[in-house]
Design a protein around this motif. Sequence first.
Motif, short mmCIF file in Angstrom:
data_model
loop_
_atom_site.label_atom_id
_atom_site.label_comp_id
_atom_site.label_asym_id
_atom_site.label_seq_id
_atom_site.Cartn_x
_atom_site.Cartn_y
_atom_site.Cartn_z
N SER A 1 0.83 -1.20 0.00
CA SER A 1 0.00 0.00 0.00
C SER A 1 0.87 1.26 0.00
CB SER A 1 -0.92 0.01 1.22
OG SER A 1 -0.11 0.25 2.37
N LEU A 2 0.30 2.34 -0.50
CA LEU A 2 1.04 3.61 -0.61
C LEU A 2 1.64 4.01 0.73
CD1 LEU A 2 1.58 5.38 -3.01
CD2 LEU A 2 -0.33 6.85 -2.32
N GLN A 3 0.85 3.82 1.80
CA GLN A 3 1.33 4.26 3.11
C GLN A 3 2.51 3.41 3.59
OE1 GLN A 3 -2.08 2.62 5.37
NE2 GLN A 3 -1.05 3.48 7.16
N ASN A 4 2.59 2.18 3.13
CA ASN A 4 3.70 1.31 3.54
C ASN A 4 4.93 1.42 2.65
OD1 ASN A 4 2.87 0.05 5.90
ND2 ASN A 4 1.58 -1.39 4.77
N GLN A 5 4.75 2.07 1.50
CA GLN A 5 5.84 2.05 0.52
C GLN A 5 7.13 2.71 1.00
OE1 GLN A 5 4.63 3.15 -3.46
NE2 GLN A 5 2.96 1.66 -3.41
N THR A 6 7.02 3.74 1.84
CA THR A 6 8.26 4.34 2.35
C THR A 6 8.76 3.57 3.56
OG1 THR A 6 6.88 5.90 3.52
CG2 THR A 6 7.97 6.69 1.52
N LYS A 7 7.81 3.02 4.32
CA LYS A 7 8.19 2.34 5.57
C LYS A 7 8.92 1.02 5.34
CE LYS A 7 4.28 4.13 8.19
NZ LYS A 7 2.94 3.68 8.57
N PHE B 1 11.35 0.33 3.78
CA PHE B 1 12.81 0.45 3.79
C PHE B 1 13.36 0.72 5.20
CE2 PHE B 1 11.72 1.38 -0.64
CZ PHE B 1 12.59 0.50 -1.28
N ASP B 2 12.46 0.82 6.20
CA ASP B 2 12.91 1.04 7.58
C ASP B 2 13.35 -0.29 8.21
OD1 ASP B 2 12.22 3.64 7.31
OD2 ASP B 2 10.34 3.49 8.44
N ALA B 3 14.40 -0.21 9.02
CA ALA B 3 14.88 -1.41 9.70
C ALA B 3 13.82 -1.95 10.65
CB ALA B 3 16.16 -1.10 10.47
N PHE B 4 13.65 -3.23 10.67
CA PHE B 4 12.71 -3.97 11.53
C PHE B 4 11.24 -3.67 11.26
CE2 PHE B 4 16.60 -3.95 14.26
CZ PHE B 4 16.85 -5.31 14.16
N LEU C 1 15.17 -6.89 8.19
CA LEU C 1 16.18 -5.91 7.80
C LEU C 1 16.44 -5.91 6.30
CD1 LEU C 1 18.85 -6.41 10.63
CD2 LEU C 1 17.23 -4.55 10.36
N GLY C 2 15.84 -6.87 5.60
CA GLY C 2 16.16 -7.09 4.18
C GLY C 2 16.20 -5.83 3.33
N ASN D 1 18.79 -1.19 0.72
CA ASN D 1 18.89 0.24 0.48
C ASN D 1 20.29 0.76 0.83
OD1 ASN D 1 17.57 2.50 -0.44
ND2 ASN D 1 17.07 3.21 1.64
N ALA D 2 20.82 0.33 1.98
CA ALA D 2 22.15 0.75 2.40
C ALA D 2 23.22 0.24 1.43
CB ALA D 2 22.44 0.25 3.82
N ILE D 3 23.03 -0.97 0.93
CA ILE D 3 24.00 -1.52 -0.04
C ILE D 3 23.95 -0.71 -1.34
CG2 ILE D 3 24.59 -3.54 -1.46
CD1 ILE D 3 23.62 -5.29 0.86
N ALA D 4 22.73 -0.34 -1.74
CA ALA D 4 22.59 0.48 -2.96
C ALA D 4 23.34 1.80 -2.78
CB ALA D 4 21.12 0.72 -3.26
N LEU D 5 23.13 2.47 -1.65
CA LEU D 5 23.79 3.75 -1.39
C LEU D 5 25.31 3.62 -1.43
CD1 LEU D 5 21.57 5.24 1.46
CD2 LEU D 5 21.67 5.92 -0.96
N MET D 6 25.80 2.51 -0.87
CA MET D 6 27.23 2.21 -0.88
C MET D 6 27.77 2.19 -2.30
SD MET D 6 28.30 -1.25 0.99
CE MET D 6 27.70 -1.03 2.64
N HIS D 7 26.91 1.79 -3.25
CA HIS D 7 27.32 1.70 -4.65
C HIS D 7 26.86 2.92 -5.46
CE1 HIS D 7 27.75 -2.51 -3.44
NE2 HIS D 7 28.57 -2.63 -4.45
N ASN D 8 26.54 4.00 -4.76
CA ASN D 8 26.00 5.21 -5.40
C ASN D 8 24.79 4.90 -6.27
OD1 ASN D 8 27.96 6.93 -4.31
ND2 ASN D 8 29.42 6.31 -5.91
N ALA D 9 24.01 3.93 -5.84
CA ALA D 9 22.81 3.57 -6.58
C ALA D 9 21.59 3.93 -5.73
CB ALA D 9 22.81 2.09 -6.90
N LYS D 10 20.42 3.92 -6.37
CA LYS D 10 19.19 4.24 -5.65
C LYS D 10 18.15 3.16 -5.90
CE LYS D 10 18.85 9.20 -5.08
NZ LYS D 10 18.72 10.39 -5.89
N ILE D 11 17.40 2.84 -4.85
CA ILE D 11 16.29 1.89 -5.05
C ILE D 11 14.98 2.66 -5.03
CG2 ILE D 11 15.09 -0.16 -4.20
CD1 ILE D 11 17.50 -1.11 -2.90
N SER D 12 14.12 2.41 -5.99
CA SER D 12 12.80 3.01 -5.93
C SER D 12 11.75 1.93 -6.05
CB SER D 12 12.63 4.05 -7.03
OG SER D 12 12.85 3.44 -8.29
N LEU D 13 10.56 2.24 -5.58
CA LEU D 13 9.50 1.23 -5.53
C LEU D 13 8.21 1.80 -6.11
CD1 LEU D 13 7.92 -1.26 -4.39
CD2 LEU D 13 7.87 -0.08 -2.19
N LYS D 14 7.58 1.00 -6.95
CA LYS D 14 6.25 1.34 -7.47
C LYS D 14 5.39 0.11 -7.21
CE LYS D 14 4.64 3.57 -11.55
NZ LYS D 14 4.86 3.82 -12.97
#
Lengths: 219, 230
Positions: B170-176, B178-181, B194-195, B200-213
């Motif tokens: 759901s839209l309301q869960n889409q940002t959440k 990516f939160d730990a736990f 934590l998945g 997300n942290a691994i993506a940032l490490m690689h200067n990459a971004k994850i987005s979700l639709k």
Amino acid sequence: MRILIVEDEIKLSNNIADLLKTQKYECEQVYNGEEALDRIYEQHFDLVLLDIMMPYLNGIEVLKALREANNSIGVLMLSARNQVEDKVNGLDAGADDYLSKPFSNTELLARIRSLLRRHSDTRSSVIKCRDLMMDDVKKEVKLCGEALELTSKQYKILELFMMNINVTFTRLQLSEYLWGDENTDRSANAVDAHLKNIRKKIGEGYIETIHSIGYILRA
Amino acid sequence: MNELDNYKKRQHRIFGEFLHEIKTPLTIIRTHLESEIINETVPLEVRQKLVLDVEEVARINHLVNDMKILLGENTKMLQKTFKNESLLSLVMDVVESLGPLASLKKQKISLVSQENCTVLMDEYKLKQLFFNLISNAIKYSKNNSQINVLFFIEKDFISVEVKDEGMGISLQNQTKVFDAFYRVDEHAQEGNGLGLAVSNAIALMHNAKISLKSKIGKGSRFRVKFKRDL
């Protein structure tokens, strides 16, 4: 084959020694860097397992001293702290390989065997188990003289078994070996699938399933 | 620097030390258990139980490693060890290893890319990212559904999409997510929660971004977008 274990955690050192003894390695244990250097200069060892964080003289310092004295003994570094930094420093200082804690017995045995093979003078590239022969230079496997076609993953698994005959491997260990220890949660099924395919090629008689534990290749 | 920053920095350091310190006892337990597992004089049923214990030790270790990634320790140091490797073969490897899991649910995973492409990476960490995304797709989709892994190679970017026909978020869960736990389904047993935070942290490490639709009932599409270093 003689292995020197340099590890200041006595319990861990004992566990490693017990494991190595089951594989018929002779081992000696010392608990700090200075003792390690003394022992290496006094006696012959084929390999050193060297912890990095130790009192007095740490693992990196021991290694540097050895390499400066032109001693080319095989060294496998073990470490828990600042993994990346330690790895870079260790390999820079002349370590042959690096293993981070917590490691599995499989990984430890596999790395030890591969280092010993790399360092031994009478190196033979062929490993045998009954009618199965593996040439790890040509990357070739033959069954009764007939070459087998294996995928790279199948070869990698079979190599582990051939280098560790009569050792049981759990699914977890195999999946860590294939995909790294972060990705094992859901890949146990993939391990079984690979084993099934290997058996199709080498026959049922070689790799045995040990129910709810894992697999073993018997001599 | 003010007192609060100092305090935070100290907490961060203590937590990092804790994560390092826990590794040695875990190693002691694991090596000990595994020596018993390979010992054929120990009764089979005892060895079978020890296998389960080792799996729990491995779980603690995953948790520790995940926390290290989330803590963002040594990122700069780690980036120095990055190698230019094929992203396509990495994703193929992940798809191959998850194949048996998908076939248990009669799902099909298809992988499409026009060409090979490389990025600077830590292979194991990046594998973990795609492992998380693709195994989530498998887990949250019904039997007989299709999962598509698509590469989009552009001039300045490489994107990899993992698209499923699953339950959706759901839209309301889409940002959440990516939160730990954070778990959408509180009763879910699998995984440590934590998945996606770790991905997300691994993506940032690689200067990459994850987005979700995503759309409830229709499915989700996770996109990982890398910058090309050309």
